[in-house]
Design an enzyme around this catalytic site. Sequence first.
Site, PDB file in Angstrom:
ATOM      1  N   ASP A 114       1.451  10.392   3.885  1.00  0.00           N
ATOM      2  CA  ASP A 114       2.169  11.341   4.720  1.00  0.00           C
ATOM      3  C   ASP A 114       1.128  12.090   5.557  1.00  0.00           C
ATOM      4  O   ASP A 114       0.719  13.197   5.221  1.00  0.00           O
ATOM      5  CB  ASP A 114       2.952  12.307   3.813  1.00  0.00           C
ATOM      6  CG  ASP A 114       4.174  12.832   4.518  1.00  0.00           C
ATOM      7  OD1 ASP A 114       4.436  12.417   5.658  1.00  0.00           O
ATOM      8  OD2 ASP A 114       4.871  13.660   3.912  1.00  0.00           O
ATOM      9  N   CYS A 152      25.803  25.301  26.227  1.00  0.00           N
ATOM     10  CA  CYS A 152      26.121  26.543  26.926  1.00  0.00           C
ATOM     11  C   CYS A 152      25.992  26.266  28.421  1.00  0.00           C
ATOM     12  O   CYS A 152      25.049  25.606  28.857  1.00  0.00           O
ATOM     13  CB  CYS A 152      25.127  27.624  26.503  1.00  0.00           C
ATOM     14  SG  CYS A 152      25.019  28.974  27.668  1.00  0.00           S
ATOM     15  N   CYS A 155      29.056  31.179  24.403  1.00  0.00           N
ATOM     16  CA  CYS A 155      27.672  31.081  23.915  1.00  0.00           C
ATOM     17  C   CYS A 155      27.319  32.337  23.109  1.00  0.00           C
ATOM     18  O   CYS A 155      27.547  33.452  23.586  1.00  0.00           O
ATOM     19  CB  CYS A 155      26.729  30.932  25.097  1.00  0.00           C
ATOM     20  SG  CYS A 155      24.993  31.135  24.664  1.00  0.00           S
ATOM     21  N   GLU A 177       0.867  -1.204   0.000  1.00  0.00           N
ATOM     22  CA  GLU A 177       0.000   0.000   0.000  1.00  0.00           C
ATOM     23  C   GLU A 177       0.884   1.228   0.000  1.00  0.00           C
ATOM     24  O   GLU A 177       2.005   1.168   0.516  1.00  0.00           O
ATOM     25  CB  GLU A 177      -0.788   0.092   1.317  1.00  0.00           C
ATOM     26  CG  GLU A 177      -1.896  -0.851   1.487  1.00  0.00           C
ATOM     27  CD  GLU A 177      -2.313  -0.907   2.958  1.00  0.00           C
ATOM     28  OE1 GLU A 177      -1.581  -0.385   3.822  1.00  0.00           O
ATOM     29  OE2 GLU A 177      -3.362  -1.471   3.214  1.00  0.00           O
ATOM     30  N   CYS A 215      21.231  32.277  30.746  1.00  0.00           N
ATOM     31  CA  CYS A 215      21.278  32.459  29.294  1.00  0.00           C
ATOM     32  C   CYS A 215      19.876  32.787  28.800  1.00  0.00           C
ATOM     33  O   CYS A 215      18.940  32.018  29.036  1.00  0.00           O
ATOM     34  CB  CYS A 215      21.787  31.181  28.640  1.00  0.00           C
ATOM     35  SG  CYS A 215      21.757  31.278  26.853  1.00  0.00           S
ATOM     36  N   LYS A 232       3.717  -5.529   3.731  1.00  0.00           N
ATOM     37  CA  LYS A 232       3.450  -6.355   4.924  1.00  0.00           C
ATOM     38  C   LYS A 232       3.353  -7.810   4.514  1.00  0.00           C
ATOM     39  O   LYS A 232       2.749  -8.116   3.468  1.00  0.00           O
ATOM     40  CB  LYS A 232       2.113  -5.950   5.550  1.00  0.00           C
ATOM     41  CG  LYS A 232       2.141  -4.566   6.145  1.00  0.00           C
ATOM     42  CD  LYS A 232       0.792  -4.116   6.638  1.00  0.00           C
ATOM     43  CE  LYS A 232       0.921  -2.689   7.143  1.00  0.00           C
ATOM     44  NZ  LYS A 232      -0.337  -1.995   7.226  1.00  0.00           N
ATOM     45  N   CYS A 254      24.651  34.379  25.472  1.00  0.00           N
ATOM     46  CA  CYS A 254      24.926  34.962  26.795  1.00  0.00           C
ATOM     47  C   CYS A 254      26.422  35.068  27.107  1.00  0.00           C
ATOM     48  O   CYS A 254      26.795  35.506  28.187  1.00  0.00           O
ATOM     49  CB  CYS A 254      24.234  34.158  27.880  1.00  0.00           C
ATOM     50  SG  CYS A 254      25.015  32.576  28.184  1.00  0.00           S
ATOM     51  N   LYS A 297       2.447   4.592   1.405  1.00  0.00           N
ATOM     52  CA  LYS A 297       2.632   5.118   2.759  1.00  0.00           C
ATOM     53  C   LYS A 297       2.222   6.581   2.732  1.00  0.00           C
ATOM     54  O   LYS A 297       2.888   7.402   2.107  1.00  0.00           O
ATOM     55  CB  LYS A 297       4.089   4.964   3.203  1.00  0.00           C
ATOM     56  CG  LYS A 297       4.273   5.424   4.612  1.00  0.00           C
ATOM     57  CD  LYS A 297       5.586   4.995   5.187  1.00  0.00           C
ATOM     58  CE  LYS A 297       5.659   5.360   6.655  1.00  0.00           C
ATOM     59  NZ  LYS A 297       5.341   6.757   6.942  1.00  0.00           N
ATOM     60  N   LYS A 305      10.983   3.678   1.500  1.00  0.00           N
ATOM     61  CA  LYS A 305      10.796   5.117   1.316  1.00  0.00           C
ATOM     62  C   LYS A 305      11.203   5.551  -0.090  1.00  0.00           C
ATOM     63  O   LYS A 305      12.156   5.012  -0.663  1.00  0.00           O
ATOM     64  CB  LYS A 305      11.640   5.896   2.336  1.00  0.00           C
ATOM     65  CG  LYS A 305      11.325   5.574   3.785  1.00  0.00           C
ATOM     66  CD  LYS A 305       9.918   5.923   4.186  1.00  0.00           C
ATOM     67  CE  LYS A 305       9.726   7.309   4.711  1.00  0.00           C
ATOM     68  NZ  LYS A 305      10.294   7.617   5.994  1.00  0.00           N
ATOM     69  N   TYR A 365      -7.605   6.723   5.484  1.00  0.00           N
ATOM     70  CA  TYR A 365      -7.503   5.351   4.988  1.00  0.00           C
ATOM     71  C   TYR A 365      -7.071   4.464   6.138  1.00  0.00           C
ATOM     72  O   TYR A 365      -6.161   4.812   6.897  1.00  0.00           O
ATOM     73  CB  TYR A 365      -6.449   5.235   3.882  1.00  0.00           C
ATOM     74  CG  TYR A 365      -6.932   5.670   2.519  1.00  0.00           C
ATOM     75  CD1 TYR A 365      -8.265   5.521   2.130  1.00  0.00           C
ATOM     76  CD2 TYR A 365      -6.038   6.215   1.599  1.00  0.00           C
ATOM     77  CE1 TYR A 365      -8.691   5.924   0.876  1.00  0.00           C
ATOM     78  CE2 TYR A 365      -6.453   6.616   0.341  1.00  0.00           C
ATOM     79  CZ  TYR A 365      -7.783   6.474  -0.015  1.00  0.00           C
ATOM     80  OH  TYR A 365      -8.198   6.862  -1.249  1.00  0.00           O
TER      81      TYR A 365
HETATM   82  N1  5U1 Z   1      -0.185   1.841   4.416  1.00  0.00           N
HETATM   83  C1  5U1 Z   1       0.307   1.760   5.664  1.00  0.00           C
HETATM   84  N2  5U1 Z   1       0.839   2.776   6.312  1.00  0.00           N
HETATM   85  N3  5U1 Z   1       1.210   2.293   7.508  1.00  0.00           N
HETATM   86  C2  5U1 Z   1       1.798   2.928   8.573  1.00  0.00           C
HETATM   87  N4  5U1 Z   1       0.332   0.649   6.405  1.00  0.00           N
HETATM   88  C3  5U1 Z   1       0.903   0.968   7.576  1.00  0.00           C
HETATM   89  N5  5U1 Z   1       1.139   0.234   8.669  1.00  0.00           N
HETATM   90  C4  5U1 Z   1       1.715   0.817   9.727  1.00  0.00           C
HETATM   91  C5  5U1 Z   1       2.053   2.181   9.709  1.00  0.00           C
HETATM   92  C6  5U1 Z   1       2.668   2.807  10.908  1.00  0.00           C
HETATM   93  O1  5U1 Z   1       1.990   0.104  10.846  1.00  0.00           O
HETATM   94  C7  5U1 Z   1       1.649  -1.278  10.808  1.00  0.00           C
HETATM   95  C8  5U1 Z   1       2.803  -2.044  11.277  1.00  0.00           C
HETATM   96  C9  5U1 Z   1       0.425  -1.502  11.605  1.00  0.00           C
END
Ligand code: 5U1
Length: 674
Positions: free
Chosen positions: A121, A430, A412, A117, A436, A294, A415, A119, A318, A227
Amino acid sequence: MPEAPRQARARAADLQQQINHHNYRYYVLDDPEVPDSEYDRLMRELQQLEADYPALITRDSPTQRVGAEPLEAFAEVQHAVPMLSLGNAFSEEDMLDFDARARKQLGAGASISYAAEPKLDGLAISLRYEHGILVQAATRGDGKRGEDVSSNVRTIPSIPLRLLGEDWPEVLEARGEIFIPRKGFDELNQRARSRGEKVFANPRNAAAGSLRQLDPRVTAARPLAFYCYGYGAVSSGDLASTYSGCISVLKSLGIPVSPELAVLQDVNACMDYYRRLGERRDVLDYDIDGVVFKVNSLAQQAELGFVSRAPRWAVAHKFPAQEALTRVLDVEFQVGRTGAITPVARLEPVSVGGVTVSNATLHNMDEVEKKDVRAGDIVFVRRAGDVIPEVVRVLQERRPEGTRPVTLPSRCPVCDSEVIRTESEVVARCSGGLYCAAQRKEAIRHFSSRLAMDIEGLGDKLVQQLIEQDWVHDPADLYSLTLEQLAGLERMGRKSAQNLLDALETSKQTSLSHFLYALGRREVGEATSQTLARRFGSLRALREADEEDLQQTPDVGPVVAAHVASFFRQQHNREVMDKLLQAGITWQESVPASTPDQAPLSGQTFVLTGSLSQPRSRIKSRLESHGARVSGSVSGKTSYLVAGEAAGSKLEKARSLGVQILDEAALERLLENL
Ligand code: 5U1
């Protein structure tokens, strides 16, 4: 409240069911069945019915997303099952290693299929459903304890308030990521710009900021999405035998899951998926920073287990962080709250992944020396997600003539105190402590923060002014401020000044653990303050403790013991503590406990509800100082419910479970008699 006629009740139930179904088609299946106008019509009809017959309003009605009153603070939530983090892979080689390690552990001939899947942000969240109804949403926090953001999460349209169908486990904690899609992010920032407000640096910050609003109406106006990628506590045990199977079950219950989920037969297929998603990264509607793989079989996951808090059966591969080239204008040194001196590169402003970067951290002198960064150099700058931009490396071939290596200043920059760098530490510090100004400001901000002395209204700008006026040299000086002084400050009428004085007065009633935490020792965080307070019972005993004695405290090792003992030995620290006590800071001393189990309330769980006359954090800490646990929700394991004014559903639940209920006076009596 008028009883609704049977017909109205049936129609409201039917409308709720239709609206929930359309939400599912829209948010989960991405395949709406009706136009928006029809959806709006159903919603309006339900709102009208509920307005005519308020008795029809249920907590999980789709009309009830916004409406909770603003909070004063977020309550703490203990996760029933810890929220995990993920190990990272940065190259194909790392991925091959990950796969090889897993296959080796599973035994010769094991083959592994993976679920993949994107990841996202965003921000990890745990959604707790009981009997199919959303009862709590909590942030990840430190993985064990997060914050209760239920009222905010309820406003996110794609998160179901009630699960579909009837076939759900009694308790189900769905876990996943809350994020802001790019389009919503752009619109949000455009709106902020047109109003002359601050814009968000990136969608992740916007999502985090939106979820941490005390007023759910603000969150409701933010385009948040969700999600799901797993689960925590589930009363029925595993939902299926594979991860992808579990995700299908969660999806069938109406919970949004990633449409990009794929099951892949081996690690080569994982690398293909990674490349293909990487190519599409920029056209997706949301920011992603990698791919999560996974092990798909839950039996194999169980065999692989965990290392620390990350599973051995999952990895985040990543994407390369976004980088850009720019010139270092100068290298300066910043002084932090604990005196840590951090070298920072001032850069010619450059856009990295859409964000303008003009400063980058160089972390410490080891890094500066290793990378040999100099003013005038052309450098690679990297910005990844929420991480502070950093200088990755210098283009040596483009170094101009006459540059000189950066050296650590001996004094420093703030100060002029001596700068110390011990052998065992990479960080230079420091030695000015509270003298300070840089440390003073941070020390006072920390001292007044919620988990410390909890002085409401003492914000950043105000602390800055108090220091600029030279009125506050150490935290104890706060307690000598006068109404006249405060009322004369920028943006401070008499009323706010009086409010601050009242807050200062209230803060004087504290607990030993809050006080210890407020002193701001780097090694003494919230947990260590509590264990020290519980074990020693009084400041007097703690001041006299030597390193050996301190090390008898749970989780206090030789390094922390040495720092704590040295802190209490130093005369200027003793003076500040005495000054604070003279200013009237006080707490109830407790009987020292040699081990946590000997504390009088050890093994007892308290829940606080309703409006209470003291800040909850303070009551919590007093209870914890006697060994009690304070939880956010009532269950069969709750020993006492402390109920203030206007207590609601928790009080009802406690009554139904036969939990002992205390009002504040009864709680005080209980504490006095310990
Ligand atoms: N897609 C996805 N993002 N994410 C983040 N799966 C997923 N699983 C995570 C995390 C932190 O942790 C699992 C190990 C449950």
